[in-house]
Design a protein around this motif. Structure first.
Motif, PDB file in Angstrom:
ATOM      1  N   LEU A 287     -49.446   0.996  -9.792  1.00  0.00           N
ATOM      2  CA  LEU A 287     -50.678   1.688 -10.153  1.00  0.00           C
ATOM      3  C   LEU A 287     -50.847   2.873  -9.203  1.00  0.00           C
ATOM      4  O   LEU A 287     -50.219   2.932  -8.148  1.00  0.00           O
ATOM      5  CB  LEU A 287     -51.872   0.739  -9.999  1.00  0.00           C
ATOM      6  CG  LEU A 287     -51.859  -0.535 -10.870  1.00  0.00           C
ATOM      7  CD1 LEU A 287     -52.948  -1.505 -10.391  1.00  0.00           C
ATOM      8  CD2 LEU A 287     -52.057  -0.181 -12.338  1.00  0.00           C
ATOM      9  N   SER A 288     -51.729   3.794  -9.565  1.00  0.00           N
ATOM     10  CA  SER A 288     -52.001   4.906  -8.647  1.00  0.00           C
ATOM     11  C   SER A 288     -53.194   4.536  -7.761  1.00  0.00           C
ATOM     12  O   SER A 288     -53.922   3.571  -8.051  1.00  0.00           O
ATOM     13  CB  SER A 288     -52.298   6.170  -9.435  1.00  0.00           C
ATOM     14  OG  SER A 288     -53.571   6.048 -10.023  1.00  0.00           O
ATOM     15  N   GLU A 289     -53.424   5.321  -6.714  1.00  0.00           N
ATOM     16  CA  GLU A 289     -54.524   5.025  -5.785  1.00  0.00           C
ATOM     17  C   GLU A 289     -55.871   4.986  -6.514  1.00  0.00           C
ATOM     18  O   GLU A 289     -56.764   4.232  -6.142  1.00  0.00           O
ATOM     19  CB  GLU A 289     -54.542   6.042  -4.646  1.00  0.00           C
ATOM     20  CG  GLU A 289     -53.371   5.866  -3.701  1.00  0.00           C
ATOM     21  CD  GLU A 289     -53.397   6.830  -2.508  1.00  0.00           C
ATOM     22  OE1 GLU A 289     -54.403   7.536  -2.320  1.00  0.00           O
ATOM     23  OE2 GLU A 289     -52.387   6.858  -1.780  1.00  0.00           O
TER      24      GLU A 289
ATOM     25  N   ASP B 106     -56.449   3.658  -9.210  1.00  0.00           N
ATOM     26  CA  ASP B 106     -56.589   2.375  -9.922  1.00  0.00           C
ATOM     27  C   ASP B 106     -57.019   1.224  -9.014  1.00  0.00           C
ATOM     28  O   ASP B 106     -57.197   0.100  -9.492  1.00  0.00           O
ATOM     29  CB  ASP B 106     -55.260   1.981 -10.576  1.00  0.00           C
ATOM     30  CG  ASP B 106     -54.873   2.938 -11.680  1.00  0.00           C
ATOM     31  OD1 ASP B 106     -55.761   3.280 -12.480  1.00  0.00           O
ATOM     32  OD2 ASP B 106     -53.701   3.356 -11.732  1.00  0.00           O
TER      33      ASP B 106
ATOM     34  N   ARG C 155     -56.307   2.417   0.765  1.00  0.00           N
ATOM     35  CA  ARG C 155     -55.313   3.327   0.167  1.00  0.00           C
ATOM     36  C   ARG C 155     -54.048   3.487   1.009  1.00  0.00           C
ATOM     37  O   ARG C 155     -53.060   4.032   0.527  1.00  0.00           O
ATOM     38  CB  ARG C 155     -55.939   4.701  -0.097  1.00  0.00           C
ATOM     39  CG  ARG C 155     -56.665   4.753  -1.445  1.00  0.00           C
ATOM     40  CD  ARG C 155     -56.851   6.180  -1.926  1.00  0.00           C
ATOM     41  NE  ARG C 155     -57.826   6.881  -1.110  1.00  0.00           N
ATOM     42  CZ  ARG C 155     -59.143   6.847  -1.346  1.00  0.00           C
ATOM     43  NH1 ARG C 155     -59.622   6.184  -2.375  1.00  0.00           N
ATOM     44  NH2 ARG C 155     -59.966   7.480  -0.552  1.00  0.00           N
TER      45      ARG C 155
END
Ligand SMILES: *Cc1c(COP(=O)(O)O)cnc(C)c1O
Length: 455
Positions: A9-11, A13, A76
Protein backbone atom coordinates in the motif's frame (compact mmCIF):
# COMPACT_ATOMS: atom_id res chain seq x y z
CA UNK A 1 6.20 -11.10 -14.74
CA UNK A 2 5.63 -13.83 -12.14
CA UNK A 3 2.85 -13.85 -9.59
CA UNK A 4 2.75 -11.05 -7.03
CA UNK A 5 4.65 -11.93 -3.87
CA UNK A 6 3.94 -8.88 -1.75
CA UNK A 7 0.97 -6.56 -1.73
CA UNK A 8 2.07 -3.02 -0.97
CA UNK A 9 0.00 0.00 0.00
CA UNK A 10 1.11 3.62 -0.24
CA UNK A 11 1.68 5.86 2.80
CA UNK A 12 -1.70 7.47 2.13
CA UNK A 13 -3.34 4.08 2.77
CA UNK A 14 -2.27 3.94 6.44
CA UNK A 15 -5.59 3.89 8.34
CA UNK A 16 -6.68 7.31 9.64
CA UNK A 17 -8.28 5.73 12.71
CA UNK A 18 -7.83 2.68 14.95
CA UNK A 19 -10.72 0.23 15.26
CA UNK A 20 -12.21 -0.10 18.74
CA UNK A 21 -14.05 -3.41 18.96
CA UNK A 22 -15.68 -2.40 22.26
CA UNK A 23 -18.30 -0.62 20.11
CA UNK A 24 -19.30 -3.92 18.49
CA UNK A 25 -19.03 -6.50 21.30
CA UNK A 26 -22.18 -8.61 21.68
CA UNK A 27 -21.61 -8.44 25.46
CA UNK A 28 -19.57 -5.70 27.21
CA UNK A 29 -16.24 -6.42 28.90
CA UNK A 30 -16.32 -7.11 32.65
CA UNK A 31 -15.12 -4.04 34.60
CA UNK A 32 -11.56 -3.60 35.90
CA UNK A 33 -11.58 -3.72 39.72
CA UNK A 34 -9.65 -1.82 42.37
CA UNK A 35 -7.27 -4.27 44.13
CA UNK A 36 -8.26 -3.04 47.59
CA UNK A 37 -12.00 -2.38 47.38
CA UNK A 38 -12.89 -4.78 44.53
CA UNK A 39 -15.07 -1.97 43.11
CA UNK A 40 -14.76 -0.88 39.46
CA UNK A 41 -11.81 1.48 38.99
CA UNK A 42 -12.40 5.03 37.81
CA UNK A 43 -10.12 7.34 35.82
CA UNK A 44 -8.69 8.82 39.05
CA UNK A 45 -7.43 5.40 40.16
CA UNK A 46 -5.45 5.03 36.92
CA UNK A 47 -4.25 8.64 36.62
CA UNK A 48 -0.99 8.06 38.56
CA UNK A 49 0.01 5.46 35.95
CA UNK A 50 -1.39 6.56 32.59
CA UNK A 51 -2.08 9.79 30.70
CA UNK A 52 -5.77 10.75 30.53
CA UNK A 53 -6.10 10.16 26.78
CA UNK A 54 -4.94 6.56 27.23
CA UNK A 55 -7.35 6.07 30.17
CA UNK A 56 -10.20 7.38 27.98
CA UNK A 57 -9.26 5.03 25.15
CA UNK A 58 -9.18 2.10 27.56
CA UNK A 59 -12.93 2.41 28.20
CA UNK A 60 -14.07 4.19 25.03
CA UNK A 61 -17.12 2.83 23.23
CA UNK A 62 -16.40 4.82 20.04
CA UNK A 63 -15.92 2.53 17.05
CA UNK A 64 -13.12 4.63 15.57
CA UNK A 65 -10.43 6.68 17.28
CA UNK A 66 -8.51 9.05 15.07
CA UNK A 67 -4.75 8.52 14.85
CA UNK A 68 -3.01 11.85 15.65
CA UNK A 69 -0.98 13.44 12.84
CA UNK A 70 2.39 13.28 14.68
CA UNK A 71 1.80 9.54 15.30
CA UNK A 72 1.03 8.98 11.61
CA UNK A 73 4.24 10.85 10.76
CA UNK A 74 6.23 8.29 12.74
CA UNK A 75 4.16 5.34 11.47
CA UNK A 76 5.15 6.39 7.96
CA UNK A 77 8.76 5.42 8.71
CA UNK A 78 7.75 1.77 8.17
CA UNK A 79 3.99 1.58 7.57
CA UNK A 80 2.14 0.32 5.65
CA UNK A 81 3.79 -3.05 6.22
CA UNK A 82 3.76 -5.67 3.46
CA UNK A 83 1.31 -8.52 3.06
CA UNK A 84 3.00 -11.50 1.42
CA UNK A 85 1.56 -14.39 -0.52
CA UNK A 86 3.75 -17.30 0.64
CA UNK A 87 4.30 -18.82 -2.81
CA UNK A 88 7.61 -20.44 -1.86
CA UNK A 89 6.27 -21.90 1.38
CA UNK A 90 3.24 -23.26 -0.49
CA UNK A 91 5.62 -24.91 -2.93
CA UNK A 92 7.81 -26.31 -0.14
CA UNK A 93 4.69 -27.85 1.41
CA UNK A 94 3.56 -29.17 -1.97
CA UNK A 95 0.16 -27.53 -1.65
CA UNK A 96 -2.41 -27.64 -4.45
CA UNK A 97 -3.42 -24.33 -6.08
CA UNK A 98 -6.61 -24.03 -4.03
CA UNK A 99 -4.73 -23.74 -0.74
CA UNK A 100 -3.20 -20.31 -0.21
CA UNK A 101 -1.07 -18.96 2.62
CA UNK A 102 -0.60 -15.23 3.20
CA UNK A 103 1.19 -13.38 5.98
CA UNK A 104 1.26 -9.83 7.26
CA UNK A 105 4.83 -8.90 8.21
CA UNK A 106 5.47 -6.47 11.09
CA UNK A 107 9.22 -7.07 11.24
CA UNK A 108 9.94 -4.06 9.00
CA UNK A 109 9.60 -1.59 11.91
CA UNK A 110 12.84 -0.09 13.32
CA UNK A 111 12.56 -2.35 16.38
CA UNK A 112 11.75 -5.40 14.26
CA UNK A 113 8.26 -6.19 15.61
CA UNK A 114 4.68 -4.91 15.82
CA UNK A 115 5.28 -3.26 19.20
CA UNK A 116 6.13 0.26 17.93
CA UNK A 117 2.50 0.49 16.70
CA UNK A 118 1.47 1.18 20.30
CA UNK A 119 4.78 2.50 21.68
CA UNK A 120 4.59 5.54 19.41
CA UNK A 121 1.06 6.71 20.35
CA UNK A 122 1.69 5.99 24.05
CA UNK A 123 4.86 8.11 24.04
CA UNK A 124 3.02 10.82 22.10
CA UNK A 125 0.06 11.06 24.52
CA UNK A 126 2.39 11.16 27.53
CA UNK A 127 4.42 13.96 25.95
CA UNK A 128 1.22 15.89 25.15
CA UNK A 129 0.21 15.74 28.81
CA UNK A 130 3.54 17.00 30.18
CA UNK A 131 5.05 13.70 31.28
CA UNK A 132 8.87 13.72 31.07
CA UNK A 133 9.79 10.12 31.86
CA UNK A 134 8.31 6.64 31.42
CA UNK A 135 8.98 3.37 33.25
CA UNK A 136 8.26 -0.02 31.78
CA UNK A 137 9.18 -3.70 31.85
CA UNK A 138 10.39 -5.94 29.09
CA UNK A 139 10.87 -9.68 28.62
CA UNK A 140 13.07 -10.53 25.68
CA UNK A 141 13.43 -6.80 24.97
CA UNK A 142 11.07 -6.22 22.07
CA UNK A 143 8.82 -3.94 24.09
CA UNK A 144 11.66 -2.11 25.83
CA UNK A 145 13.40 -1.45 22.55
CA UNK A 146 10.18 -0.34 20.84
CA UNK A 147 9.35 2.09 23.63
CA UNK A 148 12.96 3.33 23.67
CA UNK A 149 12.64 4.19 19.98
CA UNK A 150 9.29 5.93 20.56
CA UNK A 151 10.58 7.87 23.61
CA UNK A 152 13.61 9.19 21.78
CA UNK A 153 11.32 10.28 18.95
CA UNK A 154 9.22 12.44 21.30
CA UNK A 155 11.98 13.47 23.76
CA UNK A 156 11.03 11.40 26.83
CA UNK A 157 13.36 9.64 29.28
CA UNK A 158 12.80 5.93 29.79
CA UNK A 159 13.78 3.31 32.37
CA UNK A 160 13.28 -0.32 31.41
CA UNK A 161 13.16 -3.21 33.92
CA UNK A 162 14.30 -6.19 31.87
CA UNK A 163 13.63 -9.75 33.06
CA UNK A 164 16.97 -10.98 34.45
CA UNK A 165 17.25 -14.14 32.34
CA UNK A 166 16.82 -12.19 29.11
CA UNK A 167 19.09 -9.40 30.33
CA UNK A 168 21.85 -11.99 30.76
CA UNK A 169 21.12 -14.11 27.69
CA UNK A 170 19.94 -11.56 25.13
CA UNK A 171 22.22 -8.54 25.20
CA UNK A 172 21.40 -7.15 21.76
CA UNK A 173 18.03 -5.60 22.55
CA UNK A 174 19.51 -4.03 25.71
CA UNK A 175 22.09 -2.45 23.43
CA UNK A 176 19.30 -1.24 21.16
CA UNK A 177 17.54 0.36 24.14
CA UNK A 178 20.77 2.05 25.19
CA UNK A 179 21.44 3.16 21.62
CA UNK A 180 18.02 4.85 21.64
CA UNK A 181 18.92 6.52 24.96
CA UNK A 182 17.02 4.43 27.52
CA UNK A 183 18.31 3.14 30.87
CA UNK A 184 17.95 -0.63 31.19
CA UNK A 185 18.37 -2.62 34.43
CA UNK A 186 17.98 -6.33 35.18
CA UNK A 187 14.81 -7.25 37.11
CA UNK A 188 14.50 -8.07 39.98
CA UNK A 189 16.59 -4.95 40.65
CA UNK A 190 17.72 -3.33 43.90
CA UNK A 191 16.07 -0.08 42.72
CA UNK A 192 12.51 -0.80 43.96
CA UNK A 193 10.80 -2.26 47.04
CA UNK A 194 9.26 -4.99 44.88
CA UNK A 195 12.65 -5.92 43.42
CA UNK A 196 14.44 -5.86 46.78
CA UNK A 197 11.78 -8.13 48.35
CA UNK A 198 12.22 -10.72 45.61
CA UNK A 199 16.04 -10.54 45.78
CA UNK A 200 15.94 -11.02 49.55
CA UNK A 201 13.89 -14.21 49.18
CA UNK A 202 15.84 -15.45 46.14
CA UNK A 203 19.10 -13.66 45.28
CA UNK A 204 19.41 -15.76 42.11
CA UNK A 205 15.90 -15.06 40.83
CA UNK A 206 15.85 -15.13 37.02
CA UNK A 207 12.88 -12.77 37.12
CA UNK A 208 9.57 -12.81 35.30
CA UNK A 209 7.40 -10.33 33.47
CA UNK A 210 5.10 -10.19 36.50
CA UNK A 211 8.00 -9.13 38.74
CA UNK A 212 9.28 -6.58 36.23
CA UNK A 213 5.79 -5.07 35.95
CA UNK A 214 5.67 -4.65 39.75
CA UNK A 215 8.96 -2.75 39.60
CA UNK A 216 7.96 -0.48 36.73
CA UNK A 217 4.55 0.29 38.26
CA UNK A 218 6.19 1.15 41.60
CA UNK A 219 8.74 3.38 39.83
CA UNK A 220 5.99 5.26 37.96
CA UNK A 221 3.75 5.62 41.02
CA UNK A 222 6.58 6.99 43.19
CA UNK A 223 8.70 9.11 40.80
CA UNK A 224 7.53 12.66 39.92
CA UNK A 225 6.92 13.32 36.21
CA UNK A 226 6.94 9.59 35.49
CA UNK A 227 4.19 7.39 34.11
CA UNK A 228 3.98 3.73 33.27
CA UNK A 229 3.56 2.16 29.86
CA UNK A 230 2.44 -1.37 28.99
CA UNK A 231 3.16 -3.07 25.67
CA UNK A 232 0.34 -5.61 25.58
CA UNK A 233 -2.79 -6.87 27.40
CA UNK A 234 -4.71 -3.58 27.84
CA UNK A 235 -7.57 -2.51 25.56
CA UNK A 236 -5.86 0.63 24.23
CA UNK A 237 -2.75 -1.39 23.29
CA UNK A 238 -4.80 -3.91 21.34
CA UNK A 239 -6.67 -1.08 19.64
CA UNK A 240 -3.44 0.65 18.54
CA UNK A 241 -2.41 -2.63 16.92
CA UNK A 242 -5.52 -2.73 14.70
CA UNK A 243 -3.58 -0.83 12.03
CA UNK A 244 -2.24 -4.31 11.19
CA UNK A 245 -5.61 -5.87 10.41
CA UNK A 246 -7.05 -2.74 8.78
CA UNK A 247 -4.14 -2.61 6.33
CA UNK A 248 -4.35 -6.37 5.77
CA UNK A 249 -8.00 -6.08 4.73
CA UNK A 250 -7.09 -3.62 1.95
CA UNK A 251 -4.17 -5.82 0.87
CA UNK A 252 -6.32 -8.97 0.76
CA UNK A 253 -8.64 -7.14 -1.60
CA UNK A 254 -5.63 -6.44 -3.84
CA UNK A 255 -4.71 -10.14 -3.60
CA UNK A 256 -8.33 -11.14 -4.30
CA UNK A 257 -8.13 -13.48 -1.32
CA UNK A 258 -10.38 -13.61 1.73
CA UNK A 259 -9.12 -15.77 4.64
CA UNK A 260 -11.04 -18.83 5.82
CA UNK A 261 -8.78 -18.91 8.84
CA UNK A 262 -6.57 -16.29 10.51
CA UNK A 263 -3.80 -17.28 12.93
CA UNK A 264 -1.78 -15.11 15.30
CA UNK A 265 0.58 -15.94 18.14
CA UNK A 266 -0.69 -14.79 21.52
CA UNK A 267 1.40 -13.84 24.53
CA UNK A 268 -0.49 -10.92 26.06
CA UNK A 269 -2.64 -10.87 22.93
CA UNK A 270 -1.73 -7.61 21.19
CA UNK A 271 -0.44 -8.69 17.76
CA UNK A 272 -3.11 -11.38 17.58
CA UNK A 273 -5.80 -8.82 18.36
CA UNK A 274 -4.28 -6.21 16.06
CA UNK A 275 -4.47 -8.56 13.11
CA UNK A 276 -7.81 -10.17 13.89
CA UNK A 277 -10.12 -7.62 15.59
CA UNK A 278 -11.04 -5.87 12.32
CA UNK A 279 -12.01 -9.28 10.91
CA UNK A 280 -14.08 -10.05 14.02
CA UNK A 281 -16.37 -7.18 13.14
CA UNK A 282 -17.10 -8.99 9.86
CA UNK A 283 -17.51 -12.22 11.82
CA UNK A 284 -20.08 -10.66 14.17
CA UNK A 285 -21.88 -9.58 10.96
CA UNK A 286 -21.98 -13.21 9.77
CA UNK A 287 -18.66 -13.96 8.03
CA UNK A 288 -17.49 -17.57 8.53
CA UNK A 289 -13.81 -16.80 9.13
CA UNK A 290 -12.16 -18.87 11.89
CA UNK A 291 -9.77 -17.00 14.14
CA UNK A 292 -7.10 -18.96 16.01
CA UNK A 293 -4.72 -17.85 18.77
CA UNK A 294 -1.48 -19.87 18.92
CA UNK A 295 0.05 -19.96 22.40
CA UNK A 296 3.06 -21.82 23.84
CA UNK A 297 2.39 -25.17 25.54
CA UNK A 298 4.68 -24.02 28.39
CA UNK A 299 2.52 -20.95 29.14
CA UNK A 300 -1.00 -21.86 27.93
CA UNK A 301 -3.18 -19.17 29.51
CA UNK A 302 -6.13 -19.51 27.09
CA UNK A 303 -6.22 -23.29 26.71
CA UNK A 304 -5.32 -24.27 30.31
CA UNK A 305 -5.79 -21.14 32.42
CA UNK A 306 -8.76 -20.14 34.56
CA UNK A 307 -11.07 -17.29 33.52
CA UNK A 308 -11.07 -15.20 36.68
CA UNK A 309 -10.10 -11.87 38.20
CA UNK A 310 -6.35 -11.71 38.76
CA UNK A 311 -3.51 -9.24 39.17
CA UNK A 312 -1.42 -8.21 36.18
CA UNK A 313 1.80 -8.41 38.21
CA UNK A 314 3.48 -10.67 40.74
CA UNK A 315 3.42 -8.32 43.72
CA UNK A 316 -0.31 -7.70 43.34
CA UNK A 317 -0.13 -3.92 42.83
CA UNK A 318 -2.11 -3.58 39.61
CA UNK A 319 -5.89 -3.39 39.31
CA UNK A 320 -7.71 -6.73 38.98
CA UNK A 321 -8.72 -7.73 35.48
CA UNK A 322 -10.84 -10.65 34.38
CA UNK A 323 -8.74 -12.81 32.10
CA UNK A 324 -7.53 -16.31 31.39
CA UNK A 325 -4.72 -16.65 33.88
CA UNK A 326 -2.17 -19.17 35.10
CA UNK A 327 -2.01 -17.22 38.35
CA UNK A 328 0.00 -14.04 38.95
CA UNK A 329 2.69 -15.94 40.88
CA UNK A 330 3.33 -18.39 38.02
CA UNK A 331 6.84 -18.22 36.52
CA UNK A 332 6.82 -19.91 33.10
CA UNK A 333 9.61 -22.17 31.85
CA UNK A 334 12.40 -20.36 30.01
CA UNK A 335 11.15 -20.96 26.48
CA UNK A 336 12.75 -18.89 23.75
CA UNK A 337 9.57 -17.06 22.83
CA UNK A 338 10.12 -14.57 25.67
CA UNK A 339 7.26 -12.44 24.38
CA UNK A 340 4.83 -15.29 25.06
CA UNK A 341 5.85 -15.80 28.71
CA UNK A 342 3.08 -13.92 30.49
CA UNK A 343 0.72 -15.46 33.05
CA UNK A 344 -2.42 -13.82 31.70
CA UNK A 345 -4.18 -13.15 28.41
CA UNK A 346 -5.61 -9.77 27.42
CA UNK A 347 -9.09 -9.32 28.97
CA UNK A 348 -10.47 -8.51 25.51
CA UNK A 349 -9.02 -11.68 23.95
CA UNK A 350 -10.18 -13.71 26.97
CA UNK A 351 -13.68 -12.27 26.61
CA UNK A 352 -13.80 -13.13 22.89
CA UNK A 353 -12.66 -16.66 23.73
CA UNK A 354 -15.45 -17.01 26.30
CA UNK A 355 -17.93 -15.72 23.70
CA UNK A 356 -16.76 -18.45 21.31
CA UNK A 357 -15.67 -15.85 18.72
CA UNK A 358 -12.08 -17.14 18.63
CA UNK A 359 -10.30 -20.49 19.06
CA UNK A 360 -6.98 -21.24 20.74
CA UNK A 361 -4.36 -23.93 20.42
CA UNK A 362 -1.14 -24.64 22.33
CA UNK A 363 2.11 -25.35 20.43
CA UNK A 364 5.36 -26.90 21.68
CA UNK A 365 8.51 -24.94 20.93
CA UNK A 366 10.34 -27.68 18.98
CA UNK A 367 7.33 -28.05 16.67
CA UNK A 368 7.23 -24.26 16.32
CA UNK A 369 10.93 -24.05 15.41
CA UNK A 370 10.60 -26.91 12.95
CA UNK A 371 7.93 -24.85 11.14
CA UNK A 372 10.14 -21.75 11.36
CA UNK A 373 12.99 -23.56 9.59
CA UNK A 374 10.65 -24.62 6.76
CA UNK A 375 9.50 -21.00 6.54
CA UNK A 376 12.99 -19.46 6.65
CA UNK A 377 14.27 -21.87 4.00
CA UNK A 378 11.40 -21.02 1.64
CA UNK A 379 10.33 -17.42 2.31
CA UNK A 380 13.75 -16.21 3.50
CA UNK A 381 12.69 -14.24 6.57
CA UNK A 382 13.91 -15.67 9.91
CA UNK A 383 10.86 -15.36 12.18
CA UNK A 384 10.95 -14.23 15.80
CA UNK A 385 10.48 -17.14 18.24
CA UNK A 386 6.95 -15.91 19.05
CA UNK A 387 5.43 -15.99 15.54
CA UNK A 388 6.93 -19.43 14.92
CA UNK A 389 3.91 -20.65 16.92
CA UNK A 390 1.55 -19.06 14.39
CA UNK A 391 3.54 -20.48 11.49
CA UNK A 392 3.21 -23.99 12.97
CA UNK A 393 -0.57 -23.64 13.16
CA UNK A 394 -0.83 -22.09 9.67
CA UNK A 395 1.20 -24.94 8.17
CA UNK A 396 -0.90 -27.53 10.02
CA UNK A 397 -4.08 -25.88 8.72
CA UNK A 398 -2.72 -26.08 5.17
CA UNK A 399 -1.67 -29.72 5.50
CA UNK A 400 -5.05 -30.66 7.00
CA UNK A 401 -6.83 -28.97 4.08
CA UNK A 402 -4.66 -30.85 1.60
CA UNK A 403 -5.42 -34.11 3.39
CA UNK A 404 -9.16 -33.36 3.30
CA UNK A 405 -9.03 -32.17 -0.31
CA UNK A 406 -10.46 -28.77 0.69
CA UNK A 407 -9.79 -25.30 -0.66
CA UNK A 408 -8.51 -22.96 2.04
CA UNK A 409 -7.05 -19.47 2.36
CA UNK A 410 -4.91 -19.00 5.47
CA UNK A 411 -3.65 -15.68 6.80
CA UNK A 412 -1.15 -15.49 9.64
CA UNK A 413 0.61 -12.71 11.50
CA UNK A 414 4.39 -12.61 11.27
CA UNK A 415 4.78 -10.28 14.23
CA UNK A 416 8.55 -9.82 14.03
CA UNK A 417 11.88 -11.09 12.74
CA UNK A 418 14.26 -13.25 14.74
CA UNK A 419 17.56 -11.63 13.84
CA UNK A 420 18.32 -11.00 17.52
CA UNK A 421 17.09 -14.44 18.60
CA UNK A 422 19.58 -16.57 16.73
CA UNK A 423 20.79 -18.41 19.83
CA UNK A 424 17.33 -20.02 19.91
CA UNK A 425 17.86 -21.21 16.33
CA UNK A 426 21.34 -22.41 17.20
CA UNK A 427 19.93 -24.48 20.05
CA UNK A 428 17.19 -25.91 17.84
CA UNK A 429 19.64 -26.81 15.06
CA UNK A 430 21.98 -28.45 17.59
CA UNK A 431 19.09 -30.50 18.98
CA UNK A 432 19.34 -28.79 22.38
CA UNK A 433 15.88 -27.24 22.43
CA UNK A 434 13.53 -28.84 24.96
CA UNK A 435 9.77 -28.92 25.26
CA UNK A 436 8.13 -27.99 28.52
CA UNK A 437 4.71 -29.17 29.50
CA UNK A 438 2.54 -27.16 31.76
CA UNK A 439 1.96 -29.54 34.67
CA UNK A 440 -1.48 -30.09 36.20
CA UNK A 441 -0.04 -29.19 39.66
CA UNK A 442 0.67 -25.74 38.27
CA UNK A 443 -2.94 -25.37 37.17
CA UNK A 444 -4.03 -26.12 40.73
CA UNK A 445 -1.36 -23.94 42.32
CA UNK A 446 -2.50 -21.09 40.10
CA UNK A 447 -6.04 -21.40 41.39
CA UNK A 448 -4.70 -21.08 44.94
CA UNK A 449 -2.98 -17.80 44.15
CA UNK A 450 -6.06 -16.10 42.70
CA UNK A 451 -7.50 -13.21 44.68
CA UNK A 452 -11.00 -14.33 45.57
CA UNK A 453 -13.28 -11.85 43.90
CA UNK A 454 -16.96 -12.61 43.49
CA UNK A 455 -18.33 -11.69 40.07
C1 LIG B 1 6.03 -9.21 22.26
C2 LIG B 1 5.87 -10.02 21.06
C3 LIG B 1 4.85 -10.95 20.94
C4 LIG B 1 3.89 -11.26 22.06
O1 LIG B 1 3.11 -10.19 22.50
P1 LIG B 1 1.61 -10.01 22.09
O2 LIG B 1 1.11 -8.89 22.91
O3 LIG B 1 0.89 -11.30 22.40
O4 LIG B 1 1.59 -9.71 20.65
C5 LIG B 1 4.72 -11.64 19.76
N1 LIG B 1 5.57 -11.45 18.74
C6 LIG B 1 6.59 -10.57 18.82
C7 LIG B 1 7.51 -10.43 17.67
C8 LIG B 1 6.76 -9.82 19.97
O5 LIG B 1 7.75 -8.94 20.05
Amino acid sequence: MGETRKFLLSEADIPAAWYNIQADLPKPLPPVLHPGTHQPVGPDDLAPLFPMEVIKQEVSQDREIEIPGPVLDVYRLWRPTPLYRAHSLEKALDLPANIKILYKYEGVSPAGSHKPNTAVPQAYYNKQEGVTRLATETGAGQWGSSLAMACTTFGLDLKVYMVRISYDQKPYRRMMMETWGAECVASPSPDTNAGRAILEADPDSTGSLGIAISEAVEDAATTPGTKYSLGSVLNHVLMHQTVIGLEAQKQLEMADAWPDVIVGCAGGGSNFAGLTLPFLKAKFDGAATRIVAAEPAACPSLTRGTYAYDFGDTAGMTPLVKMHTLGHTFVPASIHAGGLRYHGMAPLVSHLYELGAIEATAVKQTAAFEAAITFARSEGIIPGPEPTHAIRVAIDEALAAREAGEAKTILFGLSGHGNFDLTAYERYLNGDLQDYDYPQESVEAALQSLPMVAD
